[in-house]
Design a protein around this motif. Structure first.
Motif, PDB file in Angstrom:
ATOM      1  N   ALA A  35      -7.173  -3.464  -0.238  1.00  0.00           N
ATOM      2  CA  ALA A  35      -6.779  -3.894   1.104  1.00  0.00           C
ATOM      3  C   ALA A  35      -7.185  -5.358   1.268  1.00  0.00           C
ATOM      4  CB  ALA A  35      -7.447  -3.010   2.142  1.00  0.00           C
ATOM      5  N   PRO A  36      -6.482  -6.065   2.099  1.00  0.00           N
ATOM      6  CA  PRO A  36      -5.437  -5.556   2.975  1.00  0.00           C
ATOM      7  C   PRO A  36      -4.076  -5.541   2.293  1.00  0.00           C
ATOM      8  CG  PRO A  36      -5.808  -7.857   3.491  1.00  0.00           C
ATOM      9  CD  PRO A  36      -6.796  -7.479   2.405  1.00  0.00           C
ATOM     10  N   GLY A  37      -3.246  -4.656   2.814  1.00  0.00           N
ATOM     11  CA  GLY A  37      -1.828  -4.683   2.510  1.00  0.00           C
ATOM     12  C   GLY A  37      -1.144  -5.334   3.692  1.00  0.00           C
ATOM     13  N   PRO A  38       0.164  -5.421   3.651  1.00  0.00           N
ATOM     14  CA  PRO A  38       0.865  -6.023   4.781  1.00  0.00           C
ATOM     15  C   PRO A  38       0.708  -5.190   6.048  1.00  0.00           C
ATOM     16  CG  PRO A  38       2.422  -5.123   3.186  1.00  0.00           C
ATOM     17  CD  PRO A  38       1.068  -4.992   2.587  1.00  0.00           C
ATOM     18  N   ASN A  39       0.579  -5.877   7.182  1.00  0.00           N
ATOM     19  CA  ASN A  39       0.578  -5.161   8.452  1.00  0.00           C
ATOM     20  C   ASN A  39       2.020  -4.794   8.795  1.00  0.00           C
ATOM     21  OD1 ASN A  39       1.850  -7.370   9.796  1.00  0.00           O
ATOM     22  ND2 ASN A  39      -0.136  -8.312  10.221  1.00  0.00           N
ATOM     23  N   ALA A  40       2.240  -4.141   9.904  1.00  0.00           N
ATOM     24  CA  ALA A  40       3.586  -3.646  10.247  1.00  0.00           C
ATOM     25  C   ALA A  40       4.606  -4.778  10.338  1.00  0.00           C
ATOM     26  CB  ALA A  40       3.547  -2.849  11.545  1.00  0.00           C
ATOM     27  N   ALA A  41       4.236  -5.890  10.956  1.00  0.00           N
ATOM     28  CA  ALA A  41       5.171  -7.011  11.093  1.00  0.00           C
ATOM     29  C   ALA A  41       5.471  -7.646   9.740  1.00  0.00           C
ATOM     30  CB  ALA A  41       4.613  -8.052  12.063  1.00  0.00           C
ATOM     31  N   GLN A  42       4.452  -7.791   8.907  1.00  0.00           N
ATOM     32  CA  GLN A  42       4.659  -8.358   7.575  1.00  0.00           C
ATOM     33  C   GLN A  42       5.534  -7.441   6.721  1.00  0.00           C
ATOM     34  OE1 GLN A  42       0.432  -8.698   6.815  1.00  0.00           O
ATOM     35  NE2 GLN A  42       0.594 -10.939   6.675  1.00  0.00           N
ATOM     36  N   LEU A  43       5.277  -6.135   6.787  1.00  0.00           N
ATOM     37  CA  LEU A  43       6.074  -5.193   6.002  1.00  0.00           C
ATOM     38  C   LEU A  43       7.526  -5.204   6.472  1.00  0.00           C
ATOM     39  CD1 LEU A  43       6.248  -3.128   3.746  1.00  0.00           C
ATOM     40  CD2 LEU A  43       5.522  -1.378   5.387  1.00  0.00           C
ATOM     41  N   ARG A  44       7.733  -5.282   7.766  1.00  0.00           N
ATOM     42  CA  ARG A  44       9.108  -5.360   8.273  1.00  0.00           C
ATOM     43  C   ARG A  44       9.801  -6.609   7.732  1.00  0.00           C
ATOM     44  NH1 ARG A  44      12.133  -3.119  12.650  1.00  0.00           N
ATOM     45  NH2 ARG A  44      13.964  -4.438  12.986  1.00  0.00           N
ATOM     46  N   ALA A  45       9.119  -7.749   7.744  1.00  0.00           N
ATOM     47  CA  ALA A  45       9.710  -8.981   7.221  1.00  0.00           C
ATOM     48  C   ALA A  45      10.028  -8.847   5.730  1.00  0.00           C
ATOM     49  CB  ALA A  45       8.775 -10.162   7.474  1.00  0.00           C
ATOM     50  N   ILE A  46       9.148  -8.212   4.984  1.00  0.00           N
ATOM     51  CA  ILE A  46       9.359  -7.988   3.551  1.00  0.00           C
ATOM     52  C   ILE A  46      10.599  -7.113   3.340  1.00  0.00           C
ATOM     53  CG2 ILE A  46       8.406  -6.781   1.535  1.00  0.00           C
ATOM     54  CD1 ILE A  46       5.595  -7.787   2.557  1.00  0.00           C
ATOM     55  N   LEU A  47      10.699  -6.034   4.093  1.00  0.00           N
ATOM     56  CA  LEU A  47      11.837  -5.124   3.950  1.00  0.00           C
ATOM     57  C   LEU A  47      13.140  -5.763   4.435  1.00  0.00           C
ATOM     58  CD1 LEU A  47      10.019  -1.850   4.974  1.00  0.00           C
ATOM     59  CD2 LEU A  47      10.931  -2.395   2.709  1.00  0.00           C
ATOM     60  N   GLU A  48      13.070  -6.556   5.494  1.00  0.00           N
ATOM     61  CA  GLU A  48      14.276  -7.251   5.957  1.00  0.00           C
ATOM     62  C   GLU A  48      14.766  -8.240   4.894  1.00  0.00           C
ATOM     63  OE1 GLU A  48      13.221  -8.833   9.818  1.00  0.00           O
ATOM     64  OE2 GLU A  48      13.898  -6.993  10.819  1.00  0.00           O
ATOM     65  N   ALA A  49      13.847  -8.920   4.234  1.00  0.00           N
ATOM     66  CA  ALA A  49      14.240  -9.831   3.153  1.00  0.00           C
ATOM     67  C   ALA A  49      14.918  -9.052   2.024  1.00  0.00           C
ATOM     68  CB  ALA A  49      13.021 -10.587   2.625  1.00  0.00           C
ATOM     69  N   ALA A  50      14.408  -7.856   1.740  1.00  0.00           N
ATOM     70  CA  ALA A  50      14.969  -7.043   0.658  1.00  0.00           C
ATOM     71  C   ALA A  50      16.404  -6.607   0.924  1.00  0.00           C
ATOM     72  CB  ALA A  50      14.087  -5.817   0.415  1.00  0.00           C
ATOM     73  N   THR A  51      16.816  -6.635   2.180  1.00  0.00           N
ATOM     74  CA  THR A  51      18.193  -6.237   2.500  1.00  0.00           C
ATOM     75  C   THR A  51      19.171  -7.413   2.422  1.00  0.00           C
ATOM     76  OG1 THR A  51      18.014  -6.594   4.897  1.00  0.00           O
ATOM     77  CG2 THR A  51      17.337  -4.430   4.053  1.00  0.00           C
ATOM     78  N   ARG A  52      18.671  -8.601   2.118  1.00  0.00           N
ATOM     79  CA  ARG A  52      19.508  -9.804   2.086  1.00  0.00           C
ATOM     80  C   ARG A  52      19.904 -10.145   0.648  1.00  0.00           C
ATOM     81  NH1 ARG A  52      19.802 -12.595   6.631  1.00  0.00           N
ATOM     82  NH2 ARG A  52      20.156 -14.539   5.505  1.00  0.00           N
ATOM     83  N   VAL A  53      20.369  -9.168  -0.061  1.00  0.00           N
ATOM     84  CA  VAL A  53      20.719  -9.348  -1.476  1.00  0.00           C
ATOM     85  C   VAL A  53      22.230  -9.268  -1.657  1.00  0.00           C
ATOM     86  CG1 VAL A  53      18.514  -8.450  -2.298  1.00  0.00           C
ATOM     87  CG2 VAL A  53      20.411  -6.871  -1.943  1.00  0.00           C
ATOM     88  N   PRO A  54      22.726  -9.708  -2.810  1.00  0.00           N
ATOM     89  CA  PRO A  54      24.150  -9.518  -3.073  1.00  0.00           C
ATOM     90  C   PRO A  54      24.527  -8.053  -2.910  1.00  0.00           C
ATOM     91  CG  PRO A  54      23.184 -10.954  -4.724  1.00  0.00           C
ATOM     92  CD  PRO A  54      22.049 -10.404  -3.911  1.00  0.00           C
ATOM     93  N   ASP A  55      25.616  -7.819  -2.203  1.00  0.00           N
ATOM     94  CA  ASP A  55      26.022  -6.456  -1.852  1.00  0.00           C
ATOM     95  C   ASP A  55      27.542  -6.447  -1.708  1.00  0.00           C
ATOM     96  OD1 ASP A  55      26.418  -3.938  -0.773  1.00  0.00           O
ATOM     97  OD2 ASP A  55      25.416  -4.384   1.132  1.00  0.00           O
ATOM     98  N   HIS A  56      28.226  -6.399  -2.842  1.00  0.00           N
ATOM     99  CA  HIS A  56      29.689  -6.407  -2.862  1.00  0.00           C
ATOM    100  C   HIS A  56      30.219  -5.266  -1.994  1.00  0.00           C
ATOM    101  CE1 HIS A  56      33.555  -6.451  -5.557  1.00  0.00           C
ATOM    102  NE2 HIS A  56      33.801  -6.793  -4.305  1.00  0.00           N
TER     103      HIS A  56
END
Length: 192
Positions: A25-46
């Motif tokens: 610890a620490p791991g990401p807090n809720a806001a940080q984890l949300r930002a990480i996951l939102e970034a993960a959805t911004r990938v090439p997606d034909h």
């Protein structure tokens, strides 16, 4: 904690995999984890199919995950020994944050399955880069559990596949550089 992350090139060049068992610890807090996951959805997606899903395993559900892994492992391998079962238990409790990434291809789409699978791989890698950009370490593992139908069914449906277990936390020890392929062995100029 890490070297200069002020440039995108430095950020990409300094990302390392940390062993989940060494993350603290620490791991990401809720806001940080949300930002990480939102970034993960911004990938090439034909086709804009979003052929991936993420399941966050909260701390209070880690024992339930351990129980699931142990039961599924015992069902598939009744001869499993104590050390194998202990490995299932400890797998579920590693690192402060755990996200299960699912490949969730859209059946009947004109977009080839291969392209949808590449998109989930890109999403997982982007998640790791986003975690690194937030100052955390990450690790992408598969192993037996990623190929178990019983484990998969706990997170997704029959058409889904577990792309990986993504562990995020703070490195408990310095991250080492691993051997990388020689540039010229993996890059060439096409001369037709």
């Amino acid at each position: 904690m890490f070297n200069d992350l002020s440039s995108p090139a430095a950020l990409l060049a300094t990302r390392r995999t940390a062993k989940p068992r060494d993350m603290i610890a620490p791991g990401p807090n809720a806001a940080q984890l949300r930002a990480i996951l939102e970034a993960a959805t911004r990938v090439p997606d034909h086709g804009k199919l979003a052929p991936w899903r993420f399941v966050v395993i909260p701390d209070d559900r880690r024992q339930a995950l351990a129980d699931l892994l142990t039961a599924a492992y015992r069902a598939e391998r009744p001869e499993a020994g104590r050390l194998e079962l202990e490995a299932m238990e400890s797998f579920a409790h590693q690192a402060p944050t755990l996200v299960v990434a699912l490949s969730a291809p859209v059946a009947g789409s004109k977009i080839p399955l291969w392209e949808q699978e590449l998109s989930v791989g890109a999403a997982c890698m982007t998640l790791l880069h986003a975690a690194h950009a937030q100052g955390f370490a990450g690790c992408w593992l598969t192993g037996w559990a990623a190929y178990s139908d019983a484990v998969r069914d706990a997170f997704g449906g029959p058409g889904d596949r577990i792309a990986g277990f993504l562990f995020i936390g703070t490195p408990g020890r310095p991250l080492e550089e691993r051997p990388r392929p020689a540039f010229d062995s993996v890059v060439r100029t096409w001369n037709a």
